[in-house]
Design a protein around this motif. Structure first.
Motif, PDB file in Angstrom:
ATOM      1  N   LEU A 108     -18.015  33.948   1.369  1.00 23.26           N
ATOM      2  CA  LEU A 108     -17.903  32.902   0.352  1.00 23.26           C
ATOM      3  C   LEU A 108     -17.456  33.477  -0.992  1.00 23.26           C
ATOM      4  CD1 LEU A 108     -21.026  30.749   1.220  1.00 23.26           C
ATOM      5  CD2 LEU A 108     -18.635  30.295   1.757  1.00 23.26           C
ATOM      6  N   THR A 109     -17.901  34.688  -1.301  1.00 24.07           N
ATOM      7  CA  THR A 109     -17.476  35.329  -2.542  1.00 24.07           C
ATOM      8  C   THR A 109     -15.976  35.612  -2.523  1.00 24.07           C
ATOM      9  OG1 THR A 109     -19.652  36.357  -2.709  1.00 24.07           O
ATOM     10  CG2 THR A 109     -17.926  37.250  -4.110  1.00 24.07           C
ATOM     11  N   MET A 110     -15.474  36.138  -1.401  1.00 21.16           N
ATOM     12  CA  MET A 110     -14.036  36.386  -1.281  1.00 21.16           C
ATOM     13  C   MET A 110     -13.247  35.078  -1.379  1.00 21.16           C
ATOM     14  SD  MET A 110     -13.606  39.365   1.589  1.00 21.16           S
ATOM     15  CE  MET A 110     -14.747  38.714   2.789  1.00 21.16           C
ATOM     16  N   THR A 111     -13.777  34.006  -0.791  1.00 21.48           N
ATOM     17  CA  THR A 111     -13.101  32.716  -0.847  1.00 21.48           C
ATOM     18  C   THR A 111     -12.990  32.234  -2.282  1.00 21.48           C
ATOM     19  OG1 THR A 111     -13.939  32.159   1.346  1.00 21.48           O
ATOM     20  CG2 THR A 111     -13.157  30.344  -0.009  1.00 21.48           C
ATOM     21  N   VAL A 112     -14.071  32.326  -3.028  1.00 23.21           N
ATOM     22  CA  VAL A 112     -14.067  31.884  -4.429  1.00 23.21           C
ATOM     23  C   VAL A 112     -13.082  32.706  -5.251  1.00 23.21           C
ATOM     24  CG1 VAL A 112     -15.471  31.787  -6.534  1.00 23.21           C
ATOM     25  CG2 VAL A 112     -16.397  30.937  -4.386  1.00 23.21           C
ATOM     26  N   ILE A 113     -13.099  34.021  -5.064  1.00 26.87           N
ATOM     27  CA  ILE A 113     -12.200  34.888  -5.827  1.00 26.87           C
ATOM     28  C   ILE A 113     -10.740  34.555  -5.528  1.00 26.87           C
ATOM     29  CG2 ILE A 113     -11.383  37.269  -6.069  1.00 26.87           C
ATOM     30  CD1 ILE A 113     -14.324  38.141  -5.703  1.00 26.87           C
ATOM     31  N   MET A 114     -10.401  34.448  -4.258  1.00 27.33           N
ATOM     32  CA  MET A 114      -9.001  34.141  -3.901  1.00 27.33           C
ATOM     33  C   MET A 114      -8.589  32.760  -4.374  1.00 27.33           C
ATOM     34  SD  MET A 114      -8.325  35.926  -0.244  1.00 27.33           S
ATOM     35  CE  MET A 114      -9.918  35.726   0.483  1.00 27.33           C
ATOM     36  N   PHE A 115      -9.498  31.789  -4.284  1.00 24.54           N
ATOM     37  CA  PHE A 115      -9.175  30.439  -4.739  1.00 24.54           C
ATOM     38  C   PHE A 115      -8.880  30.427  -6.239  1.00 24.54           C
ATOM     39  CE2 PHE A 115     -10.458  26.253  -6.362  1.00 24.54           C
ATOM     40  CZ  PHE A 115      -9.582  25.459  -5.640  1.00 24.54           C
ATOM     41  N   VAL A 116      -9.730  31.081  -7.013  1.00 27.79           N
ATOM     42  CA  VAL A 116      -9.527  31.120  -8.472  1.00 27.79           C
ATOM     43  C   VAL A 116      -8.222  31.833  -8.816  1.00 27.79           C
ATOM     44  CG1 VAL A 116     -10.425  32.101 -10.623  1.00 27.79           C
ATOM     45  CG2 VAL A 116     -11.962  30.908  -9.055  1.00 27.79           C
ATOM     46  N   VAL A 127      -3.584  23.915  -0.903  1.00 27.70           N
ATOM     47  CA  VAL A 127      -3.017  25.115  -0.283  1.00 27.70           C
ATOM     48  C   VAL A 127      -3.875  26.330  -0.643  1.00 27.70           C
ATOM     49  CG1 VAL A 127      -1.019  26.661  -0.231  1.00 27.70           C
ATOM     50  CG2 VAL A 127      -0.683  24.183  -0.233  1.00 27.70           C
ATOM     51  N   ALA A 128      -4.299  26.400  -1.900  1.00 23.74           N
ATOM     52  CA  ALA A 128      -5.145  27.512  -2.333  1.00 23.74           C
ATOM     53  C   ALA A 128      -6.468  27.512  -1.584  1.00 23.74           C
ATOM     54  CB  ALA A 128      -5.392  27.424  -3.835  1.00 23.74           C
ATOM     55  N   LEU A 129      -7.051  26.340  -1.374  1.00 25.14           N
ATOM     56  CA  LEU A 129      -8.321  26.255  -0.665  1.00 25.14           C
ATOM     57  C   LEU A 129      -8.178  26.674   0.790  1.00 25.14           C
ATOM     58  CD1 LEU A 129     -11.302  25.468  -0.753  1.00 25.14           C
ATOM     59  CD2 LEU A 129     -10.611  23.157  -0.102  1.00 25.14           C
ATOM     60  N   VAL A 130      -7.188  26.135   1.467  1.00 19.42           N
ATOM     61  CA  VAL A 130      -6.984  26.461   2.885  1.00 19.42           C
ATOM     62  C   VAL A 130      -6.635  27.944   3.047  1.00 19.42           C
ATOM     63  CG1 VAL A 130      -5.501  26.040   4.883  1.00 19.42           C
ATOM     64  CG2 VAL A 130      -6.355  24.114   3.544  1.00 19.42           C
TER      65      VAL A 130
END
Length: 165
Positions: A108-116, A127-130
């Motif tokens: 979840l931390t990696m997901t948040v970082i990549m999304f931001v 697209v950013a979320l997926v």
């Protein structure tokens, strides 16, 4: 000149990483040990830093030849607020991972970082979320299942990712 100094700093950091990695213990049953990956990263630092420094020297030499006269060099234009923010993002993302991964888990931390990071680069939000979910899931599985790296599960969801396990 700033790129030259930055390149030299990366070369020094790479050499320090390689020297430190060579002091790691070796495992008699493996052809490679825990020093392999840090040594590869250190070599990448050395190569990248050398290329950056050489490119800075090449550009400076070309500018002097074109002008015909050596002029006082400046550090360039001042960075805008957005460029300053972009320079701070990688260290902030690393600090966020260090402090948040034990609480919300590595994936979840990696997901948040990549999304931001993707939103700040003006990626369409869906697209950013997926993309951030899929890439974080792939990284998580590669490191936890194949490379057997114990990644933090997080206490927020009681140490289990129910959709994975």
């Amino acid at each position: 000149m700033r790129d030259f100094v930055t390149g030299l700093a990366f070369v020094i950091a790479g050499v320090a990483t390689i020297i430190t990695a060579q002091q790691f213990p070796t495992l008699p049953s493996l052809q490679y040990g825990p020093s392999l990956f840090p040594s590869i990263v250190g070599a990448g630092f050395c190569i990248g830093g050398a290329v950056l420094a050489a490119n800075a020297l090449w550009n400076r030499k070309r500018a002097v030849v074109q002008q015909g006269v050596v002029e006082v060099t400046t550090l360039g234009e001042p960075t805008s607020g957005r460029a300053g923010l972009a320079m701070l993002l990688p260290p902030v993302a690393i600090l966020f991972y260090i402090f948040a991964s034990d609480y919300i888990g590595a994936m979840l931390t990696m997901t948040v970082i990549m999304f931001v990071l993707m939103i700040l680069r003006k990626t369409v939000p869906w697209v950013a979320l997926v993309a951030s979910l899929l890439v974080a899931l792939a990284i998580y599985f590669i490191f936890s299942r194949y490379l057997l790296v114990p990644l933090p599960q997080g206490v927020l969801i009681e140490g289990r990712l129910p959709w994975i396990f």
